[in-house]
Design a protein around this motif. Sequence first.
Motif, mmCIF file in Angstrom:
data_model
loop_
_atom_site.group_PDB
_atom_site.id
_atom_site.type_symbol
_atom_site.label_atom_id
_atom_site.label_comp_id
_atom_site.label_asym_id
_atom_site.label_seq_id
_atom_site.Cartn_x
_atom_site.Cartn_y
_atom_site.Cartn_z
ATOM 1 N N TRP A 92 98.126 -37.785 29.092
ATOM 2 C CA TRP A 92 97.503 -36.789 28.214
ATOM 3 C C TRP A 92 96.348 -36.105 28.934
ATOM 4 C CZ3 TRP A 92 99.606 -35.950 23.364
ATOM 5 C CH2 TRP A 92 100.539 -36.887 22.942
ATOM 6 N N ILE A 97 102.386 -34.466 29.414
ATOM 7 C CA ILE A 97 103.226 -34.777 28.263
ATOM 8 C C ILE A 97 104.049 -33.545 27.891
ATOM 9 C CG2 ILE A 97 103.247 -35.427 25.831
ATOM 10 C CD1 ILE A 97 102.355 -37.700 27.539
ATOM 11 N N ASP A 104 108.732 -41.475 25.450
ATOM 12 C CA ASP A 104 108.230 -41.757 24.108
ATOM 13 C C ASP A 104 109.400 -42.177 23.223
ATOM 14 O OD1 ASP A 104 106.923 -41.981 21.761
ATOM 15 O OD2 ASP A 104 106.162 -39.930 21.690
ATOM 16 N N ARG A 153 101.347 -40.655 14.769
ATOM 17 C CA ARG A 153 101.869 -39.992 15.962
ATOM 18 C C ARG A 153 102.348 -38.568 15.691
ATOM 19 N NH1 ARG A 153 103.229 -43.608 20.153
ATOM 20 N NH2 ARG A 153 102.912 -45.792 19.581
ATOM 21 N N TYR A 154 103.122 -38.397 14.606
ATOM 22 C CA TYR A 154 103.872 -37.154 14.441
ATOM 23 C C TYR A 154 103.484 -36.323 13.227
ATOM 24 C CZ TYR A 154 106.919 -39.517 17.783
ATOM 25 O OH TYR A 154 107.405 -40.170 18.882
ATOM 26 N N TYR A 612 97.361 -31.617 21.034
ATOM 27 C CA TYR A 612 97.597 -33.003 21.426
ATOM 28 C C TYR A 612 97.274 -34.003 20.306
ATOM 29 C CZ TYR A 612 98.327 -32.128 26.441
ATOM 30 O OH TYR A 612 98.830 -31.748 27.652
ATOM 31 N N ASN A 615 101.892 -36.015 18.550
ATOM 32 C CA ASN A 615 102.890 -36.121 19.609
ATOM 33 C C ASN A 615 103.963 -35.048 19.443
ATOM 34 O OD1 ASN A 615 101.489 -38.552 19.948
ATOM 35 N ND2 ASN A 615 103.327 -39.664 20.537
#
Length: 635
Positions: A92, A97, A104, A153-154, A612, A615
Amino acid sequence: MKKKIIYLASAFLVSFTGCNDDFLEYLPKTDLTEETAFITYDNFRTYSWGLYGIFGNSIMRQYISNGSYAPGDVLANYLYSSNSTNTQSNQWQWNNITSSMNTDDSWNFDYIRKVNIMLHNIDDSKMKDVEKEHWRSVGLFFRAYRYYDLLARYGDVPWLEDVVGDDDVDILYGERTSRDIVAANILRDLKYAEENIYVDGEGSDTNTINRNVVRALLSRFCLFEGTWRKYHSLSDAELYLKECERISKLLLDAYPTIATNYVDLWSSDDLSQLPGIILYKQHESNLIMTGLPRGERGGGMYTSMHARTVGRYLCQDGKPIATSKLYEGAGAQASVNDEFKNRDHRLYWRCIPPYKTNKGNAVSVTEDNKDSWWTEGMDPKDRYYIDYMNKINDENHQFPLRTWQPHFLSRVPMIQTSSHSWGPMRNYGGYYFYMYYSTYNEENIQAGGVFATTDYPIFHIEEVMLNYAECMYELGKFDQPIADLTINKLRARANVAAMNVGEINESFDPDRDPVVHPMAWEIRRERMVELIGEGFGFYDIRRWNRGEYFMNQRPLGVRVTESERDDYFGKASIFVTEADFNVDASVTKEDIGRVVCVGDFVKQGKGWKDYYNLNPIPKTQLVLNKNLEQNPGWD
């Protein structure tokens, strides 16, 4: 009392089979199916054993194989993985990424399906209603634990309320569920579990999911979601923060004391009797063991702090290094010995303080020589921290340190100047991070042995104390009594003066992140210092929306005086000079003499991008499901 092991690799119900035709439907006598596997209370208990494995393989909080602990803290740039085989280890920070990466694997719903199979079969079982409610609560806990990680994360992720079959095309190839709904469902499920799970789980003498474990996850999740919503301008932040307040206070009342020694949480053979432990991972000799204590004493662990993180630790008067009269590490002529003087004890227990002995690294520790590490006439400053650490430690954490063989560690820092300069407890910057060290488990890891029996906490009251302090600040309720109930209990254990809320103002720490309120900065400082190594950092800096600040800190190693360099560190080391000011704005005059060595210590990473905070959805998933939309910025 012999500990019960809950982390078993369950082969139970690996697959379900059945046989159907137009004339006859029957259940095989030898094969496990859903119809034959989920009948009794014991059936559900046995199946649940396999769900506990999520604690031993948590991507956020556990060991990763490239030579570092706690990837969440490495990715937050609290810690640093200076592995010579991967000089840009924080992908990162170096903007490496992409949505096309295959590294991932966290966009994965296998575990959700595994839990949903259990939940799906509860109603048709032969259990009593109260037993059904208990096992439904256990399943909802584990599903919420996994969904919390996916949400962090998402953001938006598909919510799977039940088992998905091959014919459920609309679900399999559906859109993501909004963050609002996913978060609300997690909260709903955990509150149900809190009300219906057995208070003591599987009995008062076992280490299983119980009401306080559910509350601990509620505390963690609600702080995360409440602050995420506040600092990312979403609605309902207060709803989650108030729930964090409620649940955290219940836990603080249930666990009024903390362990006497900070180090015991991560270097004890048995956590069952330690105050403040809510759930922990148990290890048993020759059955379920861990290699981490041995790993950190060898040459394969590259985890380190860097100068910016070391600088966050307060001095023992409760003041930051910029304003404390106790700080002796300022100025280019100060050495690493000076830098560690009069600091928070938690720094000493996470970053090995400097010392020298008269031993070489190949000298084995024996009963005859274990106290002969000092020769009359050696510089007294070289043994200062050996004496100091033995004074503040118990008999299980004595200095000088020993390697896994066990040999004496001849000196600290041990600088690795190239990929060929292998040695125990060394890295490229000199601030060697350690967490599991103790002398009681020497028998398990000596003479090339790999495994030890150190237990690890999964939920403990210290985290809840910090959750409570932070949510009370965010709700505008943080005051001196709250500080005394939380932060000041932790400081007293680390020999740091109590926080005086009235003293915290704009000038308290001139080095703080200027975007952050002074009080919030101090509460967050305490969280990092107390929980470092547990892996919360990356999710913390994202929920605070402050990744830019932490990622833009250049990792630098220890500072040494010119007279010490050749003798102590070797000529291969590189040090910051005034010339660096012209090429790197993050370097200051105070950094002259710090080690920069090799790898990423040579230069600053590329920094942080706003998108960032979430993800990217893996590109392979976008190809498989045209209804998925990529997170903003990752296109």
